[in-house]
Design a protein around this motif. Structure first.
Motif, PDB file in Angstrom:
ATOM      1  N   ARG A 180       5.793   6.306  64.459  1.00  0.00           N
ATOM      2  CA  ARG A 180       5.558   4.855  64.298  1.00  0.00           C
ATOM      3  C   ARG A 180       5.035   4.510  62.914  1.00  0.00           C
ATOM      4  O   ARG A 180       5.491   3.573  62.287  1.00  0.00           O
ATOM      5  N   ASN A 181       4.022   5.244  62.455  1.00  0.00           N
ATOM      6  CA  ASN A 181       3.410   4.955  61.167  1.00  0.00           C
ATOM      7  C   ASN A 181       3.449   6.230  60.306  1.00  0.00           C
ATOM      8  O   ASN A 181       2.487   6.988  60.262  1.00  0.00           O
ATOM      9  N   ASP A 235      10.244   8.108  59.546  1.00  0.00           N
ATOM     10  CA  ASP A 235       9.892   6.837  60.183  1.00  0.00           C
ATOM     11  C   ASP A 235      10.770   6.534  61.404  1.00  0.00           C
ATOM     12  O   ASP A 235      10.438   5.660  62.199  1.00  0.00           O
TER      13      ASP A 235
END
Length: 85
Positions: A45-46, A41
Motif C-alpha cells: 500500500r505505502n 507499489d
C-alpha cells in the motif's frame, strides 16, 4: 602436514572468510540496486513508508544471499578442480 602448512591455515581461512563477507555484501548491494526498479507499489500500500522499505531490504538480503551462495559455491568447486588432475 608439515609445519609451514599448519601455520598458513589460519590466514587461509581468514582470507576465505573475508572474501565471503565481501561477496555477500556486494551481492546484497546489487540486489538492492536491482530491486529499486521493481514496481513494489502494486503489492504494498505505502511503498515509501518504513514497512515498504523494510520489505525491500529483506528481499534484497534474501536475493543477495542466494546469489552470493551460488558464487561462493561455484568458486569452491573450481578450487577443487585442481585435485582432479
Amino acid at each position: 602436514m608439515d609445519s609451514s602448512t599448519v601455520s598458513q591455515l589460519p590466514s587461509t581461512i581468514a582470507v576465505s572468510g573475508l572474501a565471503a563477507i565481501i561477496v555477500s555484501l556486494v551481492c546484497i548491494a546489487v540486489a538492492w540496486w536491482a530491486l529499486q526498479n521493481l514496481k513494489i507499489d502494486l503489492i504494498v500500500r505505502n511503498p515509501k513508508g518504513p514497512q515498504g522499505k523494510l520489505l525491500q531490504l529483506l528481499l534484497a538480503v534474501v536475493l543477495g544471499h542466494f546469489v552470493s551462495s551460488f558464487i561462493l559455491d561455484y568458486w569452491g568447486y573450481t578450487r577443487m578442480l585442481k585435485y582432479m588432475f
